[in-house]
Design an enzyme around this catalytic site. Structure first.
Site, PDB file in Angstrom:
ATOM      1  CG  HIS A 461     -50.883  -1.149  58.307  1.00  0.00           C
ATOM      2  ND1 HIS A 461     -51.305  -0.904  59.590  1.00  0.00           N
ATOM      3  CD2 HIS A 461     -50.889   0.067  57.682  1.00  0.00           C
ATOM      4  CE1 HIS A 461     -51.564   0.389  59.739  1.00  0.00           C
ATOM      5  NE2 HIS A 461     -51.311   1.004  58.591  1.00  0.00           N
ATOM      6  CD  GLU A 462     -49.350   0.999  54.299  1.00  0.00           C
ATOM      7  OE1 GLU A 462     -50.282   1.643  53.782  1.00  0.00           O
ATOM      8  OE2 GLU A 462     -48.755   1.377  55.333  1.00  0.00           O
ATOM      9  CG  HIS A 465     -54.451   2.129  54.845  1.00  0.00           C
ATOM     10  ND1 HIS A 465     -55.334   2.812  55.656  1.00  0.00           N
ATOM     11  CD2 HIS A 465     -53.241   2.188  55.476  1.00  0.00           C
ATOM     12  CE1 HIS A 465     -54.699   3.263  56.719  1.00  0.00           C
ATOM     13  NE2 HIS A 465     -53.432   2.894  56.642  1.00  0.00           N
ATOM     14  CG  HIS A 468     -61.267   2.259  54.307  1.00  0.00           C
ATOM     15  ND1 HIS A 468     -60.812   3.069  55.329  1.00  0.00           N
ATOM     16  CD2 HIS A 468     -62.618   2.446  54.291  1.00  0.00           C
ATOM     17  CE1 HIS A 468     -61.829   3.685  55.905  1.00  0.00           C
ATOM     18  NE2 HIS A 468     -62.931   3.331  55.287  1.00  0.00           N
TER      19      HIS A 468
END
Length: 670
Positions: A461-462, A465, A468
């Site tokens: 998940h991190e 990010h 991105h």
């Protein structure tokens, strides 16, 4: 200059020289940076030339860089490696930074220049990104009260200063409660715990200078303890400490802070002309209105609660069979859910965890990024703020893309949770700069470090990010990376979680910590079959938190947030054996700052899109379909906030999704 925060950073990739920075450097560096930032802003505001996009908007984009550098370093160490001096600095800096923000948005001459450009925007021949930056700048000034005057302007400044103080206090109180509690275990208390929990408890004890193993309030330690400990009395003690963080009375109690925060937010919204803080906050998000948020949450709440109620009956029967009478309690749920998972799916996390080595899961995240986007990761030696940190240079086709830093282990100086931040964002103006991105997690230490499946999902998940940030390809830093609507920012991160569940990824990287053997196919299949196990519980605890957050910010602020919390939970029929994922006194998403206030729903709003987005890969050539990967990078990951979030998703997918894919993915459709 002698202050390393202010001089040239002659380090690899111009990384902050953490090896030369001392706590005593921060206060004078901030003072110098604020003085310089004010001078830069005044030079723009007082420019005798007529306003143009370059001499006003681009000049603002180029201003404040020294302040940004100082704060990026400070808030990195304050969050991930705090100490009493840094906490004192945080308390000192918060009102000063709020005062600077209020001063900036109160510059009438500057706002007049921005207004002039906004009124003439059709004549300026701007690029699409420039038009977006102008709109966001104009909107930001208005939402920060630039159009106010007199008493209203002064009051808004005072509110913002006080909110900054309250957010800092909330965070530090929570950290103090988390660091100040532990449960010492005798050898007999370890009975029934798997080896990885015992190793984690011993390591936590050593970190605290104790000879006995301990359970701390780090999620990576307390959650598996609640899952595996057969000692109901110890589970109850640990759970009570976990849910009472921020509500223990005394100096670290957060309940009055929450009440004052909500009152000040409501007053802020009224000053700016909004009916409620929720109306104010959601105006800039994809959801737009509180009603749209509530509709989404209630569409999910009903099937989630039905499933949770059915699960509670099964777990209660299991508990009674063990000879424990009475009702299922919150400190029982994880223990009996784990026993049920072992029985129904023949899946034991203790059997699974040796296959989820931290280093191999990092490799897996990198390998997926390589197959999807052509990124390569090479370990590099750069100054870092803690020995636990490590760094990689990210390249593509031999060209530098970014620096990625991982800080994975729990420690008493680190706030709880997991997060991604950019010490430097990607930009091409005023000069080209590659991002420096950090993932911070709270995994239990070990040799080797082993993850739960939930930990591994957090890592992916991190890293979503981080992608991105790393793949951002815009001109202006203000719209780079994760500078997007709050209910869009979780799309890339939650989408990337899906690649952890790709069988070929687990087959390659889920290797046993002792034998090196790949995860057996039968175990792999059990993992995939159990992906939606206990999803009623997980969805209920999340949606309840999101509904309480929304209720806090709609209408008049509650004088007693705990009473409002109780009323909301009663109204929706919260199951007795499930608590909110984040009760009010520890709801840092909402009270440590404005980030997720009225916005905790955004994880689910993004999940609606991430389920649909991954389905587009499955409908094409599979999880590594090159065309879909190019579309994801082109329309979402590279674009940051340079266009409207809904427009970006439509460009990627062609249509907006409903909740069906989300409910199906969570196993809540029956």
């Amino acid at each position: 200059m002698t202050n390393p925060l202010l001089g040239e950073w002659n380090t690899p990739f111009a990384i902050a020289p953490f090896d030369r920075i001392e706590d005593a450097d921060f206060a004078p560096a901030l003072e110098t940076a604020l003085t310089l930032a004010r001078a830069e802003v005044l030079a723009i505001a007082e420019d005798p030339e007529a306003p143009t996009f370059p001499n006003t908007i681009e000049a603002l984009e180029a201003s404040g860089k020294t302040l940004d550098r100082v704060l990026s370093v400070f808030f990195t160490v304050a969050g991930a490696d705090s100490n009493p001096e840094r906490q004192a600095l945080q308390r000192d800096f918060a009102p000063r930074l709020a005062a600077y923000s209020s001063w900036l948005f109160a510059q009438k001459a500057l706002f007049a220049r921005i207004e002039t450009l906004w009124d003439r925007r059709e004549e300026l021949e701007l690029t699409a990104e420039q038009a977006r930056v102008l709109m966001l700048t104009h909107r930001s000034f208005k939402r920060h009260g630039a159009a106010l005057g007199g008493e209203a302007e002064a009051r808004l400044g005072a509110i913002m200063a006080r909110l900054a103080e309250l957010g800092t206090a909330f965070t530090q109180n929570l950290l103090a409660d988390e660091a100040g509690w532990h449960l010492e275990l005798a050898e007999a208390d370890l009975e029934g715990l798997p080896d990885f929990v015992i190793r984690g408890a011993r390591e936590a004890g050593r970190e605290k200078g104790l000879e006995r193993p301990v359970i701390t309030l780090s999620r990576s330690l307390i959650v598996p303890f609640l899952q595996f400990s057969p000692r109901r009395d110890l589970r109850e003690r640990a759970f009570a400490a976990w849910v009472s963080r921020g509500a223990n009375g005394g100096e670290t109690d957060n309940r009055e802070i929450a009440a004052e925060t909500l009152a000040l937010r409501a007053e802020r919204a009224k000053l700016l002309g909004y009916d409620s803080f929720a109306d104010f906050k959601l105006e800039t998000e994809m959801a737009k209105t509180p009603g749209a948020v509530r509709d989404l949450l209630m569409q999910v709440w009903a099937p989630a609660k039905r499933q949770a109620d059915r699960d509670a009956e099964v777990l209660t029967a299991m508990m009674h069979k063990d000879g424990v009478n009475g009702d299922l309690a919150p400190w029982d749920w994880r223990y009996y859910a784990e026993k049920r998972r072992q029985a129904e799916h023949d899946l034991d996390e203790a059997e699974l965890k040796p296959y989820l080595q931290l280093d191999r899961m990092i490799e897996a995240a990198f390998a997926c990024a390589n197959r999807l986007f052509g990124l390569e990761f090479k370990p590099v030696q750069v100054p870092l703020y803690h020995p636990d940190c490590r760094a990689w240079e990210v390249t593509r086709d031999g060209a530098h893309v970014a620096v990625f830093i991982g800080d994975y282990f729990a420690r008493g100086s680190k706030r709880s949770g997991a997060w991604c931040s950019a010490m430097r964002g990607q930009a091409k103006f005023p000069e080209k700069q590659g991002p420096v991105v950090i993932n911070v997690c709270n995994f239990a230490k070990g040799d080797p470090a082993l993850l739960s499946y939930d930990d591994a999902r957090t890592l992916f998940h991190e890293f979503g990010h981080a992608l991105h940030q790393m793949l951002s390809d815009v001109t202006y830093e203000s719209v780079s990376g994760t500078s997007v609507a709050r209910d869009f920012v979780e799309l890339p991160s939650q989408l990337y979680e899906h690649w952890l569940e790709v069988p070929e990824v687990l087959a390659e990287f889920a290797t046993h910590s002792e034998t090196g053997a790949p995860m057996p196919q039968a175990l792999l299949q059990k993992v995939l079959d159990a992906a939606s196990f206990d999803m009623g519980f997980q969805t209920v605890e999340y949606v309840a938190s999101a509904l309480v957050d929304l209720s806090f910010h709609e209408g008049a602020p509650p004088a007693d947030p705990m009473a409002r919390q109780a009323a909301v939970l009663d109204e929706i029929g919260m199951p007795e054996a499930i608590t909110m994922r984040h009760a009010t006194p520890q709801f840092a998403h909402v009270f440590a700052g404005d980030g997720y206030s009225s916005g905790y729903y955004s994880y689910m709003w993004s999940e609606v899109m991430d389920a649909d987005a991954f389905a587009s890969f499955e409908e094409a050539g599979g999880p590594f379909d090159p065309e879909r990967a190019r579309a994801l990078e082109q329309h979402i990951l590279s674009r940051g906030g340079s266009a409207d979030a809904e427009a970006l998703y439509l460009a990627f997918r062609g249509q907006m999704p409903g909740v069906e894919a989300l409910l199906k993915g969570r196993g809540l459709t029956a």
